[in-house]
Design an enzyme around this catalytic site. Structure first.
Site, PDB file in Angstrom:
ATOM      1  N   HIS A   1       0.845  -1.202   0.000  1.00  0.00           N
ATOM      2  CA  HIS A   1       0.000   0.000   0.000  1.00  0.00           C
ATOM      3  C   HIS A   1       0.882   1.254   0.000  1.00  0.00           C
ATOM      4  O   HIS A   1       0.686   2.171  -0.816  1.00  0.00           O
ATOM      5  CB  HIS A   1      -0.891  -0.048   1.250  1.00  0.00           C
ATOM      6  CG  HIS A   1      -1.785   1.132   1.433  1.00  0.00           C
ATOM      7  ND1 HIS A   1      -3.154   1.038   1.356  1.00  0.00           N
ATOM      8  CD2 HIS A   1      -1.519   2.432   1.722  1.00  0.00           C
ATOM      9  CE1 HIS A   1      -3.686   2.229   1.574  1.00  0.00           C
ATOM     10  NE2 HIS A   1      -2.708   3.097   1.810  1.00  0.00           N
ATOM     11  N   GLU A   2       1.863   1.289   0.904  1.00  0.00           N
ATOM     12  CA  GLU A   2       2.722   2.467   1.012  1.00  0.00           C
ATOM     13  C   GLU A   2       3.697   2.580  -0.155  1.00  0.00           C
ATOM     14  O   GLU A   2       4.014   3.692  -0.599  1.00  0.00           O
ATOM     15  CB  GLU A   2       3.483   2.449   2.347  1.00  0.00           C
ATOM     16  CG  GLU A   2       2.591   2.578   3.570  1.00  0.00           C
ATOM     17  CD  GLU A   2       1.725   3.826   3.553  1.00  0.00           C
ATOM     18  OE1 GLU A   2       2.155   4.867   3.000  1.00  0.00           O
ATOM     19  OE2 GLU A   2       0.604   3.777   4.083  1.00  0.00           O
TER      20      GLU A   2
ATOM     21  N   HIS B   1       1.963   4.323  -2.958  1.00  0.00           N
ATOM     22  CA  HIS B   1       1.983   5.776  -2.771  1.00  0.00           C
ATOM     23  C   HIS B   1       3.332   6.356  -3.193  1.00  0.00           C
ATOM     24  O   HIS B   1       3.405   7.354  -3.912  1.00  0.00           O
ATOM     25  CB  HIS B   1       1.760   6.130  -1.292  1.00  0.00           C
ATOM     26  CG  HIS B   1       0.352   6.013  -0.830  1.00  0.00           C
ATOM     27  ND1 HIS B   1      -0.712   6.604  -1.476  1.00  0.00           N
ATOM     28  CD2 HIS B   1      -0.177   5.398   0.268  1.00  0.00           C
ATOM     29  CE1 HIS B   1      -1.827   6.346  -0.817  1.00  0.00           C
ATOM     30  NE2 HIS B   1      -1.531   5.616   0.241  1.00  0.00           N
TER      31      HIS B   1
END
Length: 199
Positions: free
Chosen positions: A18-19, A22
């Site tokens: 997820h990170e 980003h």
């Protein structure tokens, strides 16, 4: 115990994915990535600089929940296929849990409240409407404060009146959101006041 450990590591891996999403999209949009921190309430990508516009903000903020959504769907699909093939027990339960928690993470993160990804998406929309990045950041921070206080009040009621102590966790999450949103709002107000001053 082995299944719990493997599932925990897989969950940390999904948070990292997820990170990373980003961070990768942020780099493609001209931001520098200082690092990624994973901690008790999830993770955060430490980005340097400001996005060029609302579109870039939407891309950077939206890709994390999208990755969690895809991972959740994949985990759930694999669990369903294994169950349909007659496999049962802890493997299917672990995959189903990973799928459920990844989907929950995706949904929770798109709540329009800073510092969640949904707060960043709200900021991008308000920025597009008003044309003012700092005003949009302040309103996004206020939505985070409201949501945080709502979590604290609901959790306090359920813990103190209904004696449902498992909701205590949500009070801590709410308190964290209030603190982070307040800090973001203050930073946006300071930047707004200083942006016309030459140093």
């Amino acid at each position: 115990v082995a299944a719990a450990l493997v599932t925990a590591v897989a969950y940390i891996g999904s948070l990292l994915a997820h990170e990373l999403a980003h961070s990768l999209v942020a780099r493609r949009n001209g931001l520098e990535v200082e690092g990624i921190t994973l901690w008790l309430l999830g993770g955060v990508s430490r980005l340097q600089g400001e996005v060029a516009g609302p579109g870039a903000e939407i891309r950077v903020a939206g890709v994390g929940p999208l990755v969690s959504l895809v991972l959740g769907a994949v985990f759930m699909l694999v669990a369903w296929l294994l169950h349909a093939a007659g496999v049962g027990g802890v493997v299917v339960a672990a995959l189903a849990w990973l799928g459920g928690i990844s989907l929950l993470l995706a949904v929770f993160n798109v709540i329009p409240a800073a510092p969640l990804d949904g707060g960043r998406l709200l900021r991008a929309v308000l920025w597009r409407i008003t044309g003012d990045r700092f005003k949009a950041a302040v309103w996004s921070a206020r939505s985070g404060q409201v949501f945080g206080w709502a979590l604290v009040v609901v959790a306090a009621y359920l813990v103190l009146v209904r004696r449902q102590y498992n909701w205590l966790w949500f009070a801590f999450v709410g308190w964290f959101l209030i603190s982070a949103a307040t800090a973001e709002g203050q930073q946006a107000m300071v930047q707004s006041r200083l942006r016309t001053i030459a140093v």
